[in-house]
Design a protein around this motif. Structure first.
Motif, mmCIF file in Angstrom:
data_model
loop_
_atom_site.group_PDB
_atom_site.id
_atom_site.type_symbol
_atom_site.label_atom_id
_atom_site.label_comp_id
_atom_site.label_asym_id
_atom_site.label_seq_id
_atom_site.Cartn_x
_atom_site.Cartn_y
_atom_site.Cartn_z
ATOM 1 N N ARG A 1 -10.270 23.931 -8.687
ATOM 2 C CA ARG A 1 -9.653 22.632 -7.686
ATOM 3 C C ARG A 1 -8.406 22.036 -7.240
ATOM 4 O O ARG A 1 -7.777 22.770 -7.473
ATOM 5 N N THR A 2 -8.194 21.309 -6.506
ATOM 6 C CA THR A 2 -6.563 21.061 -5.634
ATOM 7 C C THR A 2 -7.059 19.376 -5.536
ATOM 8 O O THR A 2 -7.769 18.848 -5.083
ATOM 9 N N LYS A 3 -6.006 19.549 -5.241
ATOM 10 C CA LYS A 3 -6.047 17.525 -5.196
ATOM 11 C C LYS A 3 -5.148 17.472 -3.761
ATOM 12 O O LYS A 3 -4.458 18.571 -3.353
ATOM 13 N N ARG A 4 -5.099 16.440 -3.250
ATOM 14 C CA ARG A 4 -4.514 16.540 -1.215
ATOM 15 C C ARG A 4 -4.580 14.688 -1.786
ATOM 16 O O ARG A 4 -4.597 13.939 -2.783
ATOM 17 N N LYS B 1 0.711 -1.366 -0.183
ATOM 18 C CA LYS B 1 0.109 0.274 0.077
ATOM 19 C C LYS B 1 0.826 1.440 0.209
ATOM 20 O O LYS B 1 2.200 1.490 0.802
ATOM 21 N N LYS B 2 0.570 2.617 -0.695
ATOM 22 C CA LYS B 2 1.065 3.571 -1.336
ATOM 23 C C LYS B 2 -0.041 4.728 -0.593
ATOM 24 O O LYS B 2 -1.521 4.779 -0.528
ATOM 25 N N ALA B 3 0.850 5.767 -0.962
ATOM 26 C CA ALA B 3 0.001 7.144 -0.597
ATOM 27 C C ALA B 3 -1.066 7.244 -2.082
ATOM 28 O O ALA B 3 -0.472 6.193 -3.399
ATOM 29 N N MET B 4 -2.507 7.612 -2.053
ATOM 30 C CA MET B 4 -3.437 7.770 -2.629
ATOM 31 C C MET B 4 -3.826 9.537 -3.289
ATOM 32 O O MET B 4 -3.519 10.301 -2.176
ATOM 33 N N VAL B 5 -3.769 10.057 -4.316
ATOM 34 C CA VAL B 5 -4.016 11.342 -4.470
ATOM 35 C C VAL B 5 -5.326 11.390 -4.995
ATOM 36 O O VAL B 5 -6.074 10.260 -5.742
ATOM 37 N N GLY B 6 -6.224 12.567 -4.551
ATOM 38 C CA GLY B 6 -7.893 12.553 -4.644
ATOM 39 C C GLY B 6 -8.515 14.144 -4.704
ATOM 40 O O GLY B 6 -7.344 14.692 -4.402
ATOM 41 N N ASN B 7 -9.714 14.210 -4.665
ATOM 42 C CA ASN B 7 -9.944 15.879 -4.802
ATOM 43 C C ASN B 7 -10.171 16.495 -4.025
ATOM 44 O O ASN B 7 -11.165 15.380 -2.925
ATOM 45 N N ASN B 8 -9.400 17.267 -3.067
ATOM 46 C CA ASN B 8 -10.292 18.435 -1.842
ATOM 47 C C ASN B 8 -11.832 18.843 -2.688
ATOM 48 O O ASN B 8 -12.353 18.836 -3.225
ATOM 49 N N VAL B 9 -12.870 17.875 -1.217
ATOM 50 C CA VAL B 9 -13.789 18.797 -1.270
ATOM 51 C C VAL B 9 -14.118 19.923 -1.225
ATOM 52 O O VAL B 9 -14.395 20.860 0.287
ATOM 53 N N SER B 10 -14.480 21.362 -1.738
ATOM 54 C CA SER B 10 -14.631 22.420 -1.243
ATOM 55 C C SER B 10 -14.748 22.984 -1.903
ATOM 56 O O SER B 10 -16.361 21.985 -3.147
ATOM 57 N N HIS B 11 -16.402 23.946 -1.253
ATOM 58 C CA HIS B 11 -17.196 24.849 -2.038
ATOM 59 C C HIS B 11 -16.725 26.210 -2.658
ATOM 60 O O HIS B 11 -17.582 27.221 -3.046
#
Length: 85
Positions: free
Chosen positions: A24-27, A10-20
Motif C-alpha cells: 500500500r502506498t499513498k499518492r 483548495k490544497k493538495a489531497m492525499v489518497g491511495n495508489n491503485v496497484s495490483h
C-alpha cells in the motif's frame, strides 16, 4: 509559497495508489494552480494571485472585488501581491 488557492482555499489531497500488489502506498493529488494577474478596479492597481481553475471561475461569476472580500473573510487570502507598472 505553498500550493494553496488564494480564492477557494483548495490544497493538495492525499489518497491511495491503485496497484495490483499487496504493498500500500499513498499518492498526492495536486491542485491545478497558476499565477494570474488581475486589474483591481476598486483599488486602481494590478495584483497577482495564485489561483486554481475553480478560483478563476469564482472570480468570473462573482467579480474580483467580491471574491477577494469573501476569501479574506474566510482566511484564505492573507496577502495580496501588487504589481508596479
Amino acid at each position: 509559497m505553498s500550493k494553496i488557492c488564494q480564492i477557494t482555499g483548495k490544497k493538495a489531497m492525499v489518497g491511495n495508489n491503485v496497484s495490483h500488489s499487496k504493498r500500500r502506498t499513498k499518492r498526492k493529488f495536486n491542485v491545478n494552480l497558476f499565477t494570474k494577474k488581475f486589474f483591481w478596479v476598486e483599488e486602481q492597481c494590478w495584483i497577482s494571485l495564485t489561483i486554481s481553475a475553480a478560483g478563476l471561475r469564482t472570480i468570473n461569476k462573482k467579480g474580483l472585488n467580491a471574491a477577494i472580500k469573501e476569501a479574506a473573510r474566510q482566511g484564505y487570502l492573507t496577502e495580496i501581491k501588487t504589481i508596479a507598472y
